[in-house]
Design a protein around this motif. Structure first.
Motif: not given
Ligand code: ADP
Ligand code: MG
Length: 676
Positions: A245-246, A251, A277, A279-281, A430, A534, A563
């Motif tokens: 994704f972008n 981020q 949610g 997107g820290k991962t 979202r 997730n 999510r």
């Molecule tokens: P957390 O911050 O809770 O760890 P995650 O890293 O698990 O969150 O991300 C939550 C969901 O959002 C995942 O399904 C991830 O793939 C998705 N995600 C993360 N960044 C983006 C983005 N920039 N655009 C769309 N989806 C994203």
């Protein structure tokens, strides 16, 4: 004995064993004046009708206290033998406790009771010390504590308890001296002195913790760190070809901050806050790629097996197309497999590893660890974090990620030494999760609703609370719930998976995977799924017995849905009888999805001790201070500590000698030792 039970080993410890309240002999309530609004009160009277009833768990001891205006019932359910031995019919007692109304009568459960005789000091404030059952049995009662401290203070002189704070601090912040503070805390002659004493000791406690943090911070600024000079192939390849994704603006900004941190030649110590949610991962993964491009290894550490696995699977899926390997290392990885991973980390053939605490064990040796990502940090202590430092010649860069936004006061105490990045923007598309409170009586409707969602192709979680003290009960209620769910949802049509803490890891993983892959429509679980899991297709989160969940926990769980692009729902199910506190929590959940607000409310309602696993981490063990109630003092001490460190970083000045002494002492007692 004292040492085991209360951690008291020296006279000094005794001095620091402060009373938790005082018998204020000047405030005795007449029993006849008790009414429905009476809360805690102290009475003086004669004890009659001592009787024991029931047996086993129903055993209790009752008695009646009377004075010239009326009578009140007393009842004990615990320590019955000891209390019975120490009270006598017809004798005079002072009784303190919380007055409750029961069947039209007033009574007190578990009152504190003390003989009222010529020795009893009726005029002043008398200390009440906490002791334990074991100590009491051996005759070390509150009374004996009072005797010990009394005789101690007859010998202790002012110079035996020297001042540790510089005179300038004392005058600027209007603090009384240490000797008086300690003395008055045990034996306040007036309420004013007691307050001054308490203020001073709280100030000292918070100040010492802030000094440690200030020193750590200083240390970070001079701590040499690895250089991640370039943005290399794997980072760029991933960014250009494999990123699903972008990135959001937030981020990108955080990645830039991390990039800047890692080219300074100093060690990065950064806290990444972002709501569930956010997107820290992906930020973690891309930072790890950055490390790899510069010839370093990287690890990601999570507090639970399931979370570590999730990172492992999630990252594997993203890395595999690029031919990069990540391995999983937890306590459950054993034998050959473990050996192979340890060997690959040691010889550098493996760049990435995800895992639990197992990663900080001494047996885990890295060839060249450059970055450690710590997810859900609040379950790790500062000390554990610091253990990672020893894994390479120079400490690795550290990125701490936390999903629960941390209230400022807590952040100042727990992470005061870290730089902070915030992801304050959710990925696009979202929708706000709709949260409702439903009572058991409407269960049929709720199930109907879940069925309609599932029929649309979505998945649902049903989560049962887990409370350690009654693990067995929880297990039973989970099982009963599971049977219920099976009745509501025809098994021929709906597939139900279950995970809970008592399951062996393999089965847990298999069931979890069924849900993650969409093979199961419903996941029945305990809070083991609390963090990190997730499944974007899941749109309903049903929390059973929601009154038993904490706020942050509910927020975490709710974050498991919403999510994907679909409208998601969180249903908080309770019985009809729920305490006011629980209703308050539930209402907060219904009214907001702002994690930061929820965290603040949680901290205010629960106090820091219970939160974020801080008890285990040992960072927030304050005897007197409370970082919520005393946040004003906290701010003051932070400011003062920063000033002192700026003027005298090594604490060489004579007026700062006392501080240095305190810090050394503190370090010997806690995890902090490993850092400084
Ligand atoms: P957390 O911050 O809770 O760890 P995650 O890293 O698990 O969150 O991300 C939550 C969901 O959002 C995942 O399904 C991830 O793939 C998705 N995600 C993360 N960044 C983006 C983005 N920039 N655009 C769309 N989806 C994203
Ligand atoms: Mg996460």
């Amino acid at each position: 004995m004292l040492r085991q039970e209360l951690g008291i080993a020296t006279f000094e410890d005794l001095l620091y064993h402060f009373p938790y309240r005082y018998f204020d002999r000047t405030k005795v309530t007449k029993i006849g004046t008790v009414n429905a609004t009476t809360e805690f009160a102290q009475f003086a009277g004669i004890l009659i009708n001592i009787a024991e009833e029931g047996d086993g768990r129903k055993r209790r001891l009752t008695a009646t206290l009377y004075d010239e205006t009326g009578r009140i019932d007393l009842v004990w359910f615990q320590n019955i033998n000891w209390i019975k031995k120490n009270i006598a019919e017809g004798s005079r007692y002072i009784v303190f406790g919380k007055v409750a109304q029961f069947g039209g009568y007033f009574n007190i459960s578990h009152p504190e009771i003390e003989a009222w005789n010529s020795e009893t000091n009726i005029s002043g404030m008398q200390p009440v010390y906490s002791t334990t059952e074991k100590l009491r049995v051996r005759g070390i009662t509150n009374r004996s504590f009072a005797k010990i401290t009394q005789s101690l203070f007859e010998k202790v002189k002012q110079h035996d308890i020297p001042e540790v704070l510089p005179p300038e601090i004392l005058s600027t912040y209007k603090l009384c001296n240490r000797f008086h503070a300690i003395y008055w805390l045990h034996y306040p002659d007036t309420e004013h002195h007691e307050q001054m004493a308490r203020y001073r000791m709280k100030w000292e406690e918070l100040f010492i913790s802030q000094m440690m943090i200030a020193r750590l911070r200083l240390q970070h600024t001079v701590q040499r760190g690895w250089m991640f000079e370039k943005v290399g192939d794997s980072f760029n390849t991933f960014f250009n070809n494999y990123l699903p994704f972008n990135l959001t603006g937030a981020q990108k900004r955080v990645l830039k901050e991390i990039r800047q941190d890692t080219v300074t030649g100093r060690q990065m110590n950064r806290l990444l806050q972002g709501d569930v949610g956010s997107g820290k991962t992906i930020v973690a993964l891309m930072s790890m790629l950055l490390a790899m491009d510069n010839g370093f290894q990287a690890c990601i550490m999570a507090p639970t097996e399931i979370l570590a696995q999730q990172h492992y699977f999630g990252m594997s899926a993203l890395l595999e197309p690029m031919g990069i390997t990540i391995k999983l290392l937890t306590g459950n990885v054993k034998g050959k497999e473990r050996k192979a991973i340890l060997a690959a980390l040691a010889d550098g053939s493996l760049s990435f590893v995800a895992g639990t605490h197992a990663l900080i064990e001494d047996t885990v040796v890295f060839k060249n660890l450059g970055l450690a990502v710590i997810d859900e940090q609040h379950r790790f202590g500062v000390g554990q974090r610091s253990k990672l430092w020893k894994k390479n010649e120079l400490p690795p860069h550290v990125l701490v990620m936390t999903a629960t936004p941390i209230p400022r006061t807590l952040a100042m105490t727990m992470y005061g030494d870290l730089e902070v990045s915030v992801i304050d923007e959710l990925p696009p598309g979202r929708q706000e999760i709709k949260t409702v409170h439903r009572r058991d009586v409407t269960r049929a409707k709720v199930m109907e609703f879940m069925r309609s969602e599932i029929d649309k192709g979505r998945q649902a979680y049903i989560v049962y609370p887990l409370i350690e003290e009654s693990e067995k009960l929880d297990y039973e209620s989970l099982m009963a719930g599971y049977e219920q769910v099976k009745i509501w949802f025809n098994e021929d049509k709906y597939k139900i998976a279950m995970v809970h803490g008592r399951m062996d890891a393999e089965l847990k993983e298999r069931n979890m995977k069924r849900f993650v892959k969409g093979e199961a429509n419903i996941l029945v679980a305990t809070t083991v799924i609390e963090v990190g899991v997730n499944v974007p297709n899941a749109s309903v989160m049903l929390l059973e017995s929601a009154e038993r969940f904490g706020l942050s926990q509910m927020h975490q769980l709710r974050g498991r849905v919403g999510r994907g692009a679909e409208q998601s729902y969180c249903i908080l199910m309770t019985g009809s009888k729920v305490s006011e506190e629980s209703i308050k929590r539930i209402n907060i959940m219904v009214s907001t999805t702002d994690g930061f607000k929820i965290a603040e409310e949680d901290l205010a309602m629960r106090g820091p001790g219970d939160m974020y696993g801080t008890k285990q981490s040992g960072v927030l063990k304050f005897k007197l201070a409370d970082i919520v109630l005393d946040s004003a003092i906290l701010e003051e001490t932070r400011h003062a500590a920063q000033q002192i460190i700026a003027q005298d970083p090594k604490l060489d000045l004579p007026q700062n000698r006392g501080i240095r002494y305190m810090l050394t002492q503190q370090a010997q007692q806690s995890h902090w030792a490993k850092i400084s």
